[in-house]
Scaffold this motif. Structure first.
Motif, mmCIF file in Angstrom:
data_model
loop_
_atom_site.group_PDB
_atom_site.id
_atom_site.type_symbol
_atom_site.label_atom_id
_atom_site.label_comp_id
_atom_site.label_asym_id
_atom_site.label_seq_id
_atom_site.Cartn_x
_atom_site.Cartn_y
_atom_site.Cartn_z
ATOM 1 N N LEU A 112 0.833 -1.207 0.000
ATOM 2 C CA LEU A 112 0.000 0.000 0.000
ATOM 3 C C LEU A 112 0.863 1.252 0.000
ATOM 4 C CD1 LEU A 112 -2.710 1.440 0.156
ATOM 5 C CD2 LEU A 112 -2.656 1.141 2.652
ATOM 6 N N CYS A 113 1.901 1.258 0.805
ATOM 7 C CA CYS A 113 2.810 2.402 0.862
ATOM 8 C C CYS A 113 3.432 2.662 -0.505
ATOM 9 C CB CYS A 113 3.882 2.159 1.913
ATOM 10 S SG CYS A 113 5.050 3.528 2.102
ATOM 11 N N GLY A 114 3.850 1.579 -1.173
ATOM 12 C CA GLY A 114 4.445 1.719 -2.498
ATOM 13 C C GLY A 114 3.478 2.325 -3.496
ATOM 14 N N ALA A 115 2.205 1.890 -3.426
ATOM 15 C CA ALA A 115 1.193 2.421 -4.339
ATOM 16 C C ALA A 115 0.968 3.910 -4.110
ATOM 17 C CB ALA A 115 -0.112 1.649 -4.159
ATOM 18 N N LEU A 116 0.858 4.300 -2.848
ATOM 19 C CA LEU A 116 0.584 5.704 -2.538
ATOM 20 C C LEU A 116 1.783 6.595 -2.867
ATOM 21 C CD1 LEU A 116 -1.331 5.315 0.851
ATOM 22 C CD2 LEU A 116 -2.285 5.636 -1.444
ATOM 23 N N ASN A 117 2.989 6.050 -2.724
ATOM 24 C CA ASN A 117 4.183 6.835 -3.025
ATOM 25 C C ASN A 117 4.284 7.189 -4.509
ATOM 26 O OD1 ASN A 117 5.218 7.122 -0.448
ATOM 27 N ND2 ASN A 117 6.431 5.243 -0.553
ATOM 28 N N VAL A 118 3.619 6.420 -5.367
ATOM 29 C CA VAL A 118 3.627 6.722 -6.800
ATOM 30 C C VAL A 118 3.046 8.105 -7.062
ATOM 31 C CG1 VAL A 118 2.647 6.073 -9.035
ATOM 32 C CG2 VAL A 118 3.569 4.313 -7.514
ATOM 33 N N PHE A 119 2.002 8.462 -6.315
ATOM 34 C CA PHE A 119 1.372 9.770 -6.526
ATOM 35 C C PHE A 119 2.332 10.899 -6.157
ATOM 36 C CE2 PHE A 119 -2.341 6.965 -5.502
ATOM 37 C CZ PHE A 119 -2.846 6.934 -6.798
ATOM 38 N N ALA A 120 3.034 10.742 -5.047
ATOM 39 C CA ALA A 120 4.004 11.769 -4.647
ATOM 40 C C ALA A 120 5.112 11.896 -5.687
ATOM 41 C CB ALA A 120 4.588 11.422 -3.277
ATOM 42 N N LYS A 121 5.547 10.771 -6.222
ATOM 43 C CA LYS A 121 6.597 10.772 -7.235
ATOM 44 C C LYS A 121 6.204 11.589 -8.454
ATOM 45 C CE LYS A 121 8.989 7.563 -10.357
ATOM 46 N NZ LYS A 121 9.136 6.124 -10.732
ATOM 47 N N HIS A 122 4.930 11.547 -8.813
ATOM 48 C CA HIS A 122 4.448 12.255 -9.998
ATOM 49 C C HIS A 122 3.837 13.616 -9.659
ATOM 50 C CE1 HIS A 122 4.991 9.053 -13.051
ATOM 51 N NE2 HIS A 122 4.874 8.241 -12.003
ATOM 52 N N GLY A 123 4.033 14.074 -8.409
ATOM 53 C CA GLY A 123 3.557 15.394 -8.022
ATOM 54 C C GLY A 123 2.047 15.509 -7.931
ATOM 55 N N ILE A 124 1.396 14.425 -7.512
ATOM 56 C CA ILE A 124 -0.070 14.394 -7.445
ATOM 57 C C ILE A 124 -0.516 14.403 -5.990
ATOM 58 C CG2 ILE A 124 -2.133 13.043 -8.006
ATOM 59 C CD1 ILE A 124 -0.474 11.833 -10.345
ATOM 60 N N ASN A 125 -1.384 15.342 -5.650
ATOM 61 C CA ASN A 125 -1.877 15.448 -4.282
ATOM 62 C C ASN A 125 -3.042 14.495 -4.054
ATOM 63 O OD1 ASN A 125 -2.118 16.429 -1.655
ATOM 64 N ND2 ASN A 125 -3.554 18.035 -2.252
ATOM 65 N N GLN A 126 -3.051 13.831 -2.911
ATOM 66 C CA GLN A 126 -4.173 12.974 -2.518
ATOM 67 C C GLN A 126 -5.056 13.744 -1.543
ATOM 68 O OE1 GLN A 126 -2.464 9.128 -1.128
ATOM 69 N NE2 GLN A 126 -0.589 9.908 -2.060
ATOM 70 N N THR A 127 -6.355 13.782 -1.802
ATOM 71 C CA THR A 127 -7.263 14.543 -0.946
ATOM 72 C C THR A 127 -8.060 13.671 0.007
ATOM 73 O OG1 THR A 127 -8.989 14.457 -2.654
ATOM 74 C CG2 THR A 127 -7.513 16.361 -2.686
ATOM 75 N N ALA A 128 -8.131 12.372 -0.246
ATOM 76 C CA ALA A 128 -8.892 11.485 0.646
ATOM 77 C C ALA A 128 -8.497 10.044 0.402
ATOM 78 C CB ALA A 128 -10.395 11.652 0.421
ATOM 79 N N ILE A 129 -8.555 9.237 1.466
ATOM 80 C CA ILE A 129 -8.342 7.798 1.349
ATOM 81 C C ILE A 129 -9.280 7.097 2.313
ATOM 82 C CG2 ILE A 129 -6.397 7.890 2.971
ATOM 83 C CD1 ILE A 129 -5.236 5.457 1.418
ATOM 84 N N ASN A 130 -9.963 6.076 1.818
ATOM 85 C CA ASN A 130 -10.870 5.260 2.629
ATOM 86 C C ASN A 130 -10.657 3.798 2.278
ATOM 87 O OD1 ASN A 130 -12.892 7.124 4.132
ATOM 88 N ND2 ASN A 130 -12.803 7.995 2.074
ATOM 89 N N SER A 131 -11.042 2.922 3.170
ATOM 90 C CA SER A 131 -10.965 1.494 2.881
ATOM 91 C C SER A 131 -12.263 0.819 3.296
ATOM 92 C CB SER A 131 -9.790 0.851 3.623
ATOM 93 O OG SER A 131 -9.972 0.911 5.023
ATOM 94 N N ARG A 132 -12.610 -0.248 2.558
ATOM 95 C CA ARG A 132 -13.796 -1.049 2.859
ATOM 96 C C ARG A 132 -13.464 -2.516 2.624
ATOM 97 N NH1 ARG A 132 -16.964 0.218 6.122
ATOM 98 N NH2 ARG A 132 -18.663 -0.982 5.201
ATOM 99 N N PRO A 133 -14.111 -3.424 3.378
ATOM 100 C CA PRO A 133 -13.900 -4.850 3.131
ATOM 101 C C PRO A 133 -14.238 -5.212 1.684
ATOM 102 C CG PRO A 133 -15.076 -4.503 5.197
ATOM 103 C CD PRO A 133 -15.024 -3.176 4.517
ATOM 104 N N SER A 134 -13.390 -6.030 1.063
ATOM 105 C CA SER A 134 -13.595 -6.366 -0.350
ATOM 106 C C SER A 134 -14.729 -7.356 -0.564
ATOM 107 C CB SER A 134 -12.307 -6.948 -0.935
ATOM 108 O OG SER A 134 -12.031 -8.225 -0.354
#
Length: 364
Positions: A295-317
Motif C-alpha cells: 500500500l505504501c508503495g502504491a501511494l508513493n507513486v502519486f508523490a513521485k508524480h507530483g499528485i496530491n491525494q485529498t482522501a483515502i478510505n478502505s472497505r472490506p472487499s
C-alpha cells in the motif's frame, strides 16, 4: 420615475427576456443536434451527453464575472440553473435518480444541480440508485459520498465495490442542517428514526436532550420523517423541508453538532467528462496484503508524480476476511499526462485498479 412608468419599463424588459430566453433555448437545441451529428459521423451509437459539468462550471464562472448587481451572484446562478435545466430538457428526455423519498438531502442536492425541468426518480437505497444508472434506467444518479462531520458514506463506497460500471461525472456540496421533527414535544418522544449519517451529525444534541430514546436507523432522513408521522411518540432527524411534506412539526431546529455541516454528493453517469484543468479523480484498488509495503508503495507513486491525494478510505472487499478495497481521491484528471503515467506505474502494486471517474473540482 413614477410607478406606472416603472411598471411599463419592467413589462418591456420582460418581453425582451422571454425573447432572449427562447433564442438561447433554440441555440441549445442546435447544440444537441450538432452533438448527434458528430456522433453519427464517428459511427457511435446512443445519445450524446447533455449534462457536461465542465461546460456548466465555465458558464457559471462567466455569469459571476458578468454580474454587476444589484442581484447577488447566488441569485443570478440560481436563475441560470433553471435556464440550463430547461435547455437540457429540450435536448433529451433526462431522468435523475436519487435516494428517496421526496425531501431527502439527496433530493435537494439533485434539484440544486439539475433544476426543476427534469424528471426525478426516488429509490429506497443508495445501491438502487447506482444500479439504476448502471442499467440505464435513469440518465444520471445523485448519491452522498461524505459528510464534513461524520465522514464517508460507507453505503456508497460498498456499492462501488460491487458495481464499477458507473462513472462519476460531477461533485455537489450541500450545506446540511438537521432538525428534530415530530407530532409530539421532546419530553414525550420515545423513539427517533433517521439515517446513520444524521445520527452521527446530531449525536451531541441527542445525548443531551433524548438520551433514553431508542434510535432506529432507516435508509434516509425523509423515510425517517415518513415513519415518524405514522407513529405516536416518535420523531425523526431530518430536514425542515420534510416537516411540511409529511405533516410534522419542527420540534428543534439546527441540532447538528457542527455549524458548517456539509455533505458532498457524486453525480453518476455512464461516462466521465473530459479534462477542465481543475479536476479530481477517484480510484478504487486492492493490493496484495501479504507483500510488505504494498500500500505504501502504491501511494508513493502519486508523490513521485507530483499528485496530491485529498482522501483515502478502505472497505472490506467481500472476497475474503481482512482483505480491503482502497478508495483514493487525487487532484487531476485521469487523462492528464502525470496522472496517466502514475496510473500506469501503480498497476505494478495493485491486484485490481478501477478509475471510478474524473470530475471538475467544485467550490464548496
Amino acid at each position: 420615475m413614477d410607478l406606472d412608468s416603472a411598471r411599463k419599463m419592467i413589462s418591456d424588459v420582460d418581453r425582451q427576456l422571454v425573447e432572449l430566453l427562447n433564442a438561447r433555448a433554440r441555440l441549445s437545441v442546435n447544440v444537441g443536434a450538432a452533438k448527434r451529428h458528430t456522433l453519427k459521423k464517428e459511427g457511435s451509437e446512443g445519445e450524446p451527453e447533455v449534462y457536461v459539468p465542465g461546460q456548466e462550471k465555465r458558464v457559471f464562472e462567466k455569469v459571476r464575472g458578468l454580474n454587476q448587481g444589484p442581484l447577488s451572484n447566488d441569485s443570478v446562478c440560481a436563475i441560470y440553473r433553471e435556464i440550463m435545466s430547461a435547455s437540457i430538457s429540450l435536448q433529451s428526455d433526462v431522468t435523475v435518480g436519487y435516494l428517496g423519498p421526496a425531501g431527502t438531502f439527496s433530493h435537494q442536492a439533485a434539484l440544486n444541480r439539475f433544476g426543476d425541468s427534469l424528471g426525478y426518480v426516488a429509490y429506497g437505497k443508495i445501491g438502487d440508485v447506482v444500479h439504476a444508472v448502471a442499467k440505464d434506467e435513469v440518465t444520471y444518479g445523485v448519491v452522498p459520498i461524505e459528510n464534513s462531520t461524520f465522514g464517508a458514506v460507507v453505503q456508497t463506497l460498498d456499492t462501488f465495490v460491487g458495481q464499477p460500471a458507473v462513472k462519476i461525472r460531477a461533485e455537489v456540496y450541500l450545506p446540511v442542517t438537521q432538525a428534530l421533527l415530530s407530532r409530539f414535544q421532546v419530553d414525550a418522544i420515545r423513539k427517533v428514526y433517521s439515517h446513520p449519517q444524521a445520527f452521527g451529525q446530531s449525536r451531541r444534541w441527542l445525548d443531551q436532550h433524548l438520551p433514553h430514546a431508542a434510535r432506529v436507523e432507516v435508509a434516509s432522513t425523509a423515510k425517517a420523517a415518513e415513519l415518524a408521522a405514522l407513529e405516536n411518540y416518535a420523531a425523526a432527524i431530518s430536514s425542515e423541508a420534510c416537516a411540511a411534506i409529511y405533516g410534522l412539526d419542527v420540534v428543534a431546529k439546527d441540532i447538528t453538532t457542527a455549524r458548517d455541516n456539509t455533505t458532498r454528493f457524486f453525480v453518476l453517469g455512464q461516462s466521465s467528462d473530459g479534462p477542465t484543468g481543475d479536476d479530481k479523480t477517484l480510484l478504487m484498488f486492492t493490493v496484495d496484503h501479504r507483500e510488505p509495503g504494498a500500500l505504501c508503495g502504491a501511494l508513493n507513486v502519486f508523490a513521485k508524480h507530483g499528485i496530491n491525494q485529498t482522501a483515502i478510505n478502505s472497505r472490506p472487499s467481500g472476497q475474503r476476511q481482512w482483505h480491503y478495497v482502497f478508495f483514493v481521491e487525487i487532484i487531476g484528471h485521469a487523462q492528464d499526462t502525470n496522472v496517466a503515467s502514475a496510473l500506469d506505474e501503480i498497476k505494478s502494486y495493485c491486484l485490481d485498479l478501477v478509475v471510478l471517474g474524473s470530475y471538475p473540482r467544485q467550490s464548496y
